[in-house]
Write a protein that holds these residues in place. Structure first.
Motif, mmCIF file in Angstrom:
data_model
loop_
_atom_site.group_PDB
_atom_site.id
_atom_site.type_symbol
_atom_site.label_atom_id
_atom_site.label_comp_id
_atom_site.label_asym_id
_atom_site.label_seq_id
_atom_site.Cartn_x
_atom_site.Cartn_y
_atom_site.Cartn_z
ATOM 1 N N TYR A 1 0.862 -1.216 0.181
ATOM 2 C CA TYR A 1 0.063 0.160 -0.031
ATOM 3 C C TYR A 1 0.861 1.075 -0.073
ATOM 4 O O TYR A 1 1.997 1.238 0.639
ATOM 5 C CB TYR A 1 -0.975 0.012 1.206
ATOM 6 N N MET A 2 0.428 2.415 -0.589
ATOM 7 C CA MET A 2 0.834 3.553 -0.496
ATOM 8 C C MET A 2 0.755 4.445 0.806
ATOM 9 O O MET A 2 -0.332 4.362 1.348
ATOM 10 C CB MET A 2 0.438 4.368 -1.703
ATOM 11 N N HIS A 3 1.796 4.825 1.287
ATOM 12 C CA HIS A 3 1.655 5.895 2.425
ATOM 13 C C HIS A 3 2.341 7.260 2.579
ATOM 14 O O HIS A 3 3.368 7.380 1.472
ATOM 15 C CB HIS A 3 2.422 5.348 3.662
ATOM 16 N N ILE A 4 1.847 8.322 3.072
ATOM 17 C CA ILE A 4 2.520 9.746 3.075
ATOM 18 C C ILE A 4 2.907 9.534 4.494
ATOM 19 O O ILE A 4 1.868 10.055 5.282
ATOM 20 C CB ILE A 4 1.297 10.444 2.428
ATOM 21 N N THR B 1 3.831 9.685 11.702
ATOM 22 C CA THR B 1 2.452 9.208 11.288
ATOM 23 C C THR B 1 2.153 9.055 9.760
ATOM 24 O O THR B 1 3.016 9.477 9.164
ATOM 25 C CB THR B 1 1.190 9.992 11.996
ATOM 26 N N CYS B 2 1.192 8.563 9.558
ATOM 27 C CA CYS B 2 0.901 8.592 7.960
ATOM 28 C C CYS B 2 -0.484 9.218 7.833
ATOM 29 O O CYS B 2 -1.458 8.933 8.534
ATOM 30 C CB CYS B 2 0.660 7.041 7.606
ATOM 31 N N SER B 3 -0.448 10.259 6.728
ATOM 32 C CA SER B 3 -1.720 11.128 6.667
ATOM 33 C C SER B 3 -3.024 10.293 6.160
ATOM 34 O O SER B 3 -3.914 10.665 5.939
ATOM 35 C CB SER B 3 -1.254 12.247 5.864
ATOM 36 N N MET B 4 -2.409 9.019 5.460
ATOM 37 C CA MET B 4 -3.658 8.154 4.829
ATOM 38 C C MET B 4 -4.261 7.143 5.813
ATOM 39 O O MET B 4 -5.421 6.824 5.398
ATOM 40 C CB MET B 4 -3.008 7.746 3.574
ATOM 41 N N HIS B 5 -3.607 6.858 6.892
ATOM 42 C CA HIS B 5 -3.964 5.776 7.718
ATOM 43 C C HIS B 5 -3.931 6.342 9.141
ATOM 44 O O HIS B 5 -2.857 6.270 9.706
ATOM 45 C CB HIS B 5 -3.163 4.539 7.331
ATOM 46 N N PRO B 6 -4.997 6.791 9.757
ATOM 47 C CA PRO B 6 -4.934 7.541 11.118
ATOM 48 C C PRO B 6 -4.506 6.580 12.347
ATOM 49 O O PRO B 6 -3.770 7.102 13.269
ATOM 50 C CB PRO B 6 -6.347 7.914 11.295
ATOM 51 N N GLU B 7 -4.587 5.148 12.154
ATOM 52 C CA GLU B 7 -4.130 4.403 12.988
ATOM 53 C C GLU B 7 -2.517 4.137 13.117
ATOM 54 O O GLU B 7 -1.923 3.613 14.046
ATOM 55 C CB GLU B 7 -4.679 2.982 13.049
ATOM 56 N N MET B 8 -1.800 4.694 12.125
ATOM 57 C CA MET B 8 -0.546 4.581 11.843
ATOM 58 C C MET B 8 0.482 5.507 12.277
ATOM 59 O O MET B 8 0.575 6.731 11.803
ATOM 60 C CB MET B 8 -0.549 4.455 10.314
ATOM 61 N N THR B 9 0.931 5.297 13.702
ATOM 62 C CA THR B 9 1.717 6.182 14.399
ATOM 63 C C THR B 9 2.851 5.223 14.903
ATOM 64 O O THR B 9 2.585 4.247 15.652
ATOM 65 C CB THR B 9 1.063 7.043 15.331
HETATM 66 CU CU CU Z 1 -0.201 4.435 5.825
#
Ligand code: CU
Length: 123
Positions: A62-65, A108-116
Motif C-alpha cells: 500500500y502507498m503511505h504518506i 504518522t501516515c496522513s492516509m491511515h490515522p491508526e498509523m503512528t
Molecule cells: Cu499509511
C-alpha cells in the motif's frame, strides 16, 4: 482534447492507499528499520540514541504518506528532524535526519490515522 493529468493522478494515489499493489512481494524491511503493513507501522515504538537516524521502509503493498505527527495528523514538533511529508510507494525507503535532541517524537501516515510510531531518543 487533452485531459489534465491531475484527473489521472488523484485516483491513482487513492487506489494506492486502499488497494494492494500487484506484482512481486515487496522487499522486507531490514533489521533496525521500521516496516509498514496495510494501515500501520510494523512496530508501535522504537528507541534510538541521540544523533541516530531512523529508516522507514514501505514493505507493504500500500502507498503511505508519512511525516511528523500523530494519529494521521501531520504536524511539526520542536526538535524532530523530519520536517516534511514523504510519499512512500511500495518498496520505497526513507531515512530521517539525525535526532539530535533527546525526547519523544512521533511519525504518522496522513492516509491511515491508526498509523503512528513513537520514537524515544535517549542520550
Ligand atoms: Cu499509511
Amino acid at each position: 482534447m487533452a485531459l489534465p493529468r491531475v484527473l489521472f493522478a488523484v485516483p491513482l494515489i487513492v487506489a494506492g492507499a486502499f488497494l494492494p499493489a500487484a506484482g512481486a512481494a515487496p522487499v522486507q524491511a531490514p533489521t533496525g528499520a521500521v516496516g509498514m503493513i496495510h494501515e500501520d507501522f510494523s512496530v508501535k515504538e522504537v528507541q534510538i540514541h541521540r544523533g541516530e537516524t531512523l529508516t522507514l521502509v514501505n514493505d507493504s503493498r500500500y502507498m503511505h504518506i508519512i511525516g511528523p505527527g500523530r494519529d494521521g495528523t501531520l504536524a511539526e514538533a520542536t526538535g524532530e528532524p523530519m520536517r516534511h511529508r514523504v510519499l512512500m510507494p511500495t518498496n520505497d525507503s526513507y531515512t530521517t535526519p539525525p535526532f539530535n535532541v533527546p525526547g519523544t517524537y512521533y511519525i504518522t501516515c496522513s492516509m491511515h490515522p491508526e498509523m503512528t510510531v513513537k520514537i524515544v531518543v535517549t542520550d
